[in-house]
Design a protein around this motif. Structure first.
Motif, PDB file in Angstrom:
ATOM      1  N   GLN A 387       0.803  -1.225   0.000  1.00  0.00           N
ATOM      2  CA  GLN A 387       0.000   0.000   0.000  1.00  0.00           C
ATOM      3  C   GLN A 387       0.837   1.276   0.000  1.00  0.00           C
ATOM      4  OE1 GLN A 387      -3.516   0.053  -0.263  1.00  0.00           O
ATOM      5  NE2 GLN A 387      -2.928  -2.033  -0.804  1.00  0.00           N
ATOM      6  N   GLY A 389       3.521   2.037  -2.184  1.00  0.00           N
ATOM      7  CA  GLY A 389       4.256   2.325  -3.403  1.00  0.00           C
ATOM      8  C   GLY A 389       5.644   1.709  -3.407  1.00  0.00           C
ATOM      9  N   ALA A 448      -0.892   4.889  -2.290  1.00  0.00           N
ATOM     10  CA  ALA A 448       0.256   4.284  -2.970  1.00  0.00           C
ATOM     11  C   ALA A 448       1.544   5.046  -2.709  1.00  0.00           C
ATOM     12  CB  ALA A 448       0.006   4.175  -4.476  1.00  0.00           C
TER      13      ALA A 448
END
Length: 607
Positions: A387, A389, A448
């Motif tokens: 979650q 990135g 992200a």
């Protein structure tokens, strides 16, 4: 910045690749005879013959590319016209190994195409090519047209004209003005044989056998040999990428400040990863500039030293732990607190749900001890899987290292990946509700992307609040050589929202305690002159300490020949009003054997 390791094509594969390129299709007559290369290139960026078939175009082969996904050759008209805006060279895309040699006089029939390296979404300019060619060799062993000399005098100081507002700011249809704008000058030489002489290196050789030089040695020069990117209007037109038409094993391995003495010559190409590129069939001799890695000053007994260091996707399988440890111990002089960015989980990019990073962090701590440093302690918060990135499966996060012999961490339970840290006022002093804690993790600004990590430290009885950041990257922004001018920086929208959230949290601390010592640091993925930095600084709540350095020393990163600020340490008024020392410690960005693409930063002050 965009990740080369995840997005890059194979070494020396250039960007005119059919599978990833967009084609500009124009309505045109079906066939055109008797045209020359300068007719094909025309006086704008898009060929007036795009989409047409041409026959028996004459020229001399100047370079042959036999590798990668864009096999073909360049050829050049030996009888140029008198218009400086029309290039006399063009690339012939053969798709298979071409059956010509440098010095061949040829005629080429085929279709004129305009390829956008990387696809239209990149905003890149297009590259004029002859595709589906029929090639006839007329004779061999001919003299190659003399290379055009690119130097300080020939490249205009102005970078580009503004795009046509009626065409979404595209410069494609605008008449080239090669004596006025650097981008127009390079476009007027697209596909031609060019040369640079005694060029200084401004980006070290990378893993893809590329480097950058400048043909303007005095253009925003740094004391260590690079070129500063100091504002959106300082694109630095003297920068030019160098690749090789020869074997990658023979490509020079250089650092910033080295020189390619003598002549470096070859066709001028345009690719996805840097724009205008001299693809050299002759490369100058390396003259070392003798660049050395920097070492910062050791903090005094009464000073707190706080550092930020992006360790570039560090995971237990990497072979760089000893080098990172040596850098922290020797070059950074064992800071009391180190904010680490891009610490990956215990199995790196394996995407199996693992989020814990204790193996990664403890391996680095052990390496620091082995290098003669202290036994650091650490704090962090594991992210929710996939979650935040970064590299898929890597679960990068920020981590606090701290030397328990010099500083203590104030632990307050309850901080986790989804719980927001808050601020309370206790006996007139600010306190975090959880420590460590994440700032507003449910905020859409962090979608992200890494959530900031806040922690409370105590040094000699004084509380210091530290916020570790890794804001969203600049991936997706249009390159400086884009067809759209001024370029669009689409990534700023989310980064500005992130900066707003961080500034709001700092304001909460300062509202509870006006004289609180607050440090906001990390990989901000934006420049010290950017709106991101201005939002973080707010109305004086923070100050980016790198601005205390001379302008020609403000850089932490080197991208496509521009040395620039991505990493920052911002300080609250209570720290700024007293004496502080700031250092950008150049140990990575200028060197071909870097262990990270970022240089670490160190702040020293007395709380």
């Amino acid at each position: 910045m965009p990740s080369k390791s995840s997005a890059r094509l194979a070494a020396l594969t250039v960007a005119a690749v059919c599978s990833v390129a967009s084609t500009i299709v124009l309505t045109s007559p079906a066939h055109a005879d008797g045209v020359r290369i300068h007719d094909i290139q025309g006086t704008t960026r898009v060929s007036p013959y795009a989409g047409q078939k041409v026959a028996d175009v004459p020229g001399i082969v100047t370079g042959v590319r036999t590798y990668g996904s864009s096999k073909g050759f360049w050829f050049q008209d030996a009888t140029p016209d008198d218009n400086p805006a029309t290039s006399e060279g063009v690339f012939v895309f053969t798709s298979s190994t071409p059956k010509v040699a440098v010095g061949d006089s040829v005629t080429v029939s085929g279709t004129i195409s305009e390829y956008v390296p990387g696809g239209a979404a990149t905003g890149n300019q297009s590259l004029t090519e002859i595709t589906k060619p029929t090639v006839t060799v007329v004779s061999s062993g001919n003299a190659v047209p003399a290379a055009v000399v690119i130097n300080d005098r020939s490249v205009p100081s102005r970078y580009t004209q503004a795009g046509d507002t009626a065409a979404s700011n595209s410069i494609n249809a605008l008449a080239l003005q090669p004596k006025k704008y650097a981008l127009d000058y390079y476009e007027s030489l697209e596909g031609m044989n060019v040369e640079v002489s005694n060029a200084r290196v401004v980006t070290a050789t990378d893993p893809y056998a590329e480097l950058w030089v400048t043909v303007k040695p005095h253009e925003n020069a740094t004391p260590r040999g690079g070129t500063i990117y100091g504002s959106y209007d300082q694109q630095n037109g003297g920068r030019l990428q160098i690749q090789s038409l020869g074997a990658t094993a023979d490509f020079p391995v250089v650092n910033v400040g080295d020189k390619l003495t003598g002549t470096t010559a070859g066709p001028l190409d345009f690719n996805q990863y840097g724009g205008y590129t001299l693809v050299a069939n002759e490369i100058g001799t390396v003259k070392s500039g003798g660049l050395k890695r920097e070492t910062t000053k050791k903090q005094s007994k009464g000073q707190l030293a706080v550092a930020t260091y992006n360790v570039e996707n560090l995971d237990p399988s990497d072979g760089s732990f000893a080098a990172h440890a040596a850098a922290i111990v020797n070059n950074l002089q064992t800071p009391d607190i180190v904010s680490l960015e891009e610490i990956q989980d215990n199995n790196g990019a394996t995407d199996d749900g693992t989020v814990d990073a204790s193996v990664t962090v403890n391996k680095l701590i052990d390496a620091i001890v082995a290098a003669g440093g202290p036994k650091y302690d650490w704090r962090s918060i594991n992210p929710v899987n996939d979650q935040d990135g970064g590299e898929p499966g890597g679960n990068i996060r920020q981590v606090f290292l701290f030397n328990p012999e010099r500083v203590s961490f104030t632990d307050r339970a309850g901080g986790d990946s989804t719980t927001a840290v808050g601020v309370t006022k206790v006996h007139g002093k600010a306190q975090l509700t959880v420590s460590p804690g994440r700032i507003d993790p449910a905020n859409a600004a962090w979608t992200a992307s890494r959530k900031p990590l806040a922690g409370e430290f105590v040094f000699k009885g004084k509380t210091v609040f530290v916020i570790a950041n890794h804001l969203i990257s600049k991936g997706g922004d249009q390159p400086l050589t884009a067809q759209y001018q001024p370029v669009t920086r689409s990534s700023e929208t989310q980064r500005h929202a992130q900066a707003t959230a961080v500034n709001a949290f700092v304001n909460e601390i300062l509202a509870a305690q006006k004289n609180a010592d607050v440090i906001t640091l990390g990989d901000m993925n934006d420049f010290e002159f950017s709106d991101t930095a201005k939002i973080l600084e707010g109305e004086g709540e923070l100050y980016s300490a790198i601005k205390s350095l001379p302008k020609n020393e403000r850089y932490t990163y080197d991208y496509q020949g521009n040395q620039q600020v991505l990493d920052q340490i911002l300080i609250s008024p209570s720290i700024r009003k007293d004496c502080f020392e700031y250092d950008s410690v150049h140990i990575n960005s200028e060197f071909n054997d870097q262990i990270s693409d970022h240089d670490p930063q160190v702040l020293r002050f007395q709380p």
